[in-house]
Design an enzyme around this catalytic site. Structure first.
Site, mmCIF file in Angstrom:
data_model
loop_
_atom_site.group_PDB
_atom_site.id
_atom_site.type_symbol
_atom_site.label_atom_id
_atom_site.label_comp_id
_atom_site.label_asym_id
_atom_site.label_seq_id
_atom_site.Cartn_x
_atom_site.Cartn_y
_atom_site.Cartn_z
ATOM 1 C CE1 TYR A 1 -5.516 -5.132 -4.875
ATOM 2 C CE2 TYR A 1 -6.742 -3.878 -3.257
ATOM 3 C CZ TYR A 1 -5.664 -4.000 -4.109
ATOM 4 O OH TYR A 1 -4.750 -2.990 -4.206
ATOM 5 N NE ARG B 1 -3.686 -2.058 2.792
ATOM 6 C CZ ARG B 1 -3.504 -3.172 3.490
ATOM 7 N NH1 ARG B 1 -2.339 -3.374 4.115
ATOM 8 N NH2 ARG B 1 -4.450 -4.088 3.578
ATOM 9 C CE LYS C 1 -6.632 -0.307 4.321
ATOM 10 N NZ LYS C 1 -7.922 -0.573 3.663
ATOM 11 C CG HIS D 1 -6.382 -8.242 1.631
ATOM 12 N ND1 HIS D 1 -6.604 -8.616 0.319
ATOM 13 C CD2 HIS D 1 -6.201 -6.892 1.606
ATOM 14 C CE1 HIS D 1 -6.570 -7.545 -0.455
ATOM 15 N NE2 HIS D 1 -6.317 -6.500 0.302
ATOM 16 C CG HIS E 1 -5.347 1.080 -5.314
ATOM 17 N ND1 HIS E 1 -5.153 0.226 -4.243
ATOM 18 C CD2 HIS E 1 -6.585 0.786 -5.790
ATOM 19 C CE1 HIS E 1 -6.213 -0.535 -4.080
ATOM 20 N NE2 HIS E 1 -7.100 -0.218 -5.003
#
Length: 310
Positions: free
Chosen positions: A285, A157, A181, A276, A250
């Site tokens: 995705y 990312r 994340k 993920h 992205h």
């Protein structure tokens, strides 16, 4: 359906609406377009409620509102149109509360489904090769190629790439520590072109980096490179390399995921590489086709084959 458009509503349903329309004209000062839109949406919902046996607006609860929303979805309404429909209903019920005709707004807890953002089209392998064919030897070009090689090579990312510090890079074990994340740490493998170009950048980094700056990638100012700077440089490289697709961080991550899945057929591995938490995210995705999974199952599972009939 056409009959509904001209058939007047029963007085108990129509009269409160007329008062609301007058309120919109005289006190709210809304544009004629908005007034017409509200009227169209409310009349449509009024007719539907009348068909279902609802006698007055005071009888409408959250269950009825959800049913109105479901009917709109079944009719193929766009999320934005459904949101407008529910917004007009909320405003109308607020008006009834203001008049003392209702105590609570049953439409307040009901919202339109969120519009899914379309995933970016991935680059094909040839487009990636065209983008990464950067052979200029000035330090910023080397830095930019290292960034792009690393994003495509490790599927990072943008926030993960920008936050990498020098101490997070381990050439001997060919892995990089990243913070994803939710501040979750993971290690991603990097080798080949990604490792080679990061090493080249490391030799030039001291020309820009301030002595106390821990960031792997820095700007001309000597501090950690910004998200916006990375996006801007990638866009410029896409144009400079004559790549027809719009280039973004992205899109490189998405291309990594798609190409890895196409080559390995290993959904779990791609899930871990992308960071993920749920495999369903990876499936969406990478545009994973269920038929692809079914074929893998048929080929691999010992109980998937039908017995031959003699």
């Amino acid at each position: 359906m056409k009959a509904d458009a001209v058939t007047p509503l029963p007085r108990a349903l129509q009269q409160p609406l007329e008062r609301f329309y007058e309120y919109l004209r005289s006190e709210k000062g809304l544009s004629l377009h908005t007034q017409r839109n509200y009227k169209q949406q409310l009349e449509t919902m009024g007719h539907h409620l009348h068909e279902l046996g609802v006698k007055g607006w005071i009888d409408v609860d959250a269950g009825w509102v959800r049913q109105l929303a479901s009917k709109g979805m079944r009719e193929g309404m766009k999320s934005s149109s459904l949101a407008t429909r529910l917004s007009s209903l909320r405003s109308f019920f607020d008006f009834l509360i203001l008049r003392g005709d209702m105590n609570a707004n049953p439409a307040r807890g009901v919202s339109a489904p969120r519009k899914q953002r379309p995933l970016p089209k991935n680059l094909d392998v040839d487009e990636v090769a065209q983008l990464l064919d950067v052979n200029e030897d000035d330090p910023l070009s080397v830095r930019d190629r290292a960034i792009m090689e690393l994003m495509y090579g490790a599927g990072l990312r943008l926030a993960e790439l920008v936050s990498i510090n020098i101490r997070d890079v381990h050439f001997r074990s060919e892995e990089i520590r990243v913070i994803g994340k939710g501040d979750k740490e993971r290690k991603v493998p990097f080798s080949g072109q990604a490792s080679e170009w990061v090493a080249k950048w490391m030799k030039l980094r001291s020309q820009f980096a301030q002595p106390s700056e821990p960031a792997l990638f820095v700007s001309k100012l000597g501090t950690r490179i910004s998200h916006r700077n990375v996006q801007k440089r990638m866009l410029e490289w896409g144009q400079k390399q004559s790549v027809s697709s719009h280039i973004s961080p992205h899109k490189l991550r998405h291309s990594f995921a798609t190409h890895m899945l196409e080559s390995s057929n290993n959904l779990r591995a791609v899930q871990e590489l992308l960071g993920h938490e749920n495999i369903s995210t990876t499936q969406i995705y990478t545009h994973l086709d269920f038929q692809h999974l079914a074929q893998a199952y048929d080929q691999a599972h010992p109980r998937a084959h039908k017995k031959n009939k003699d």
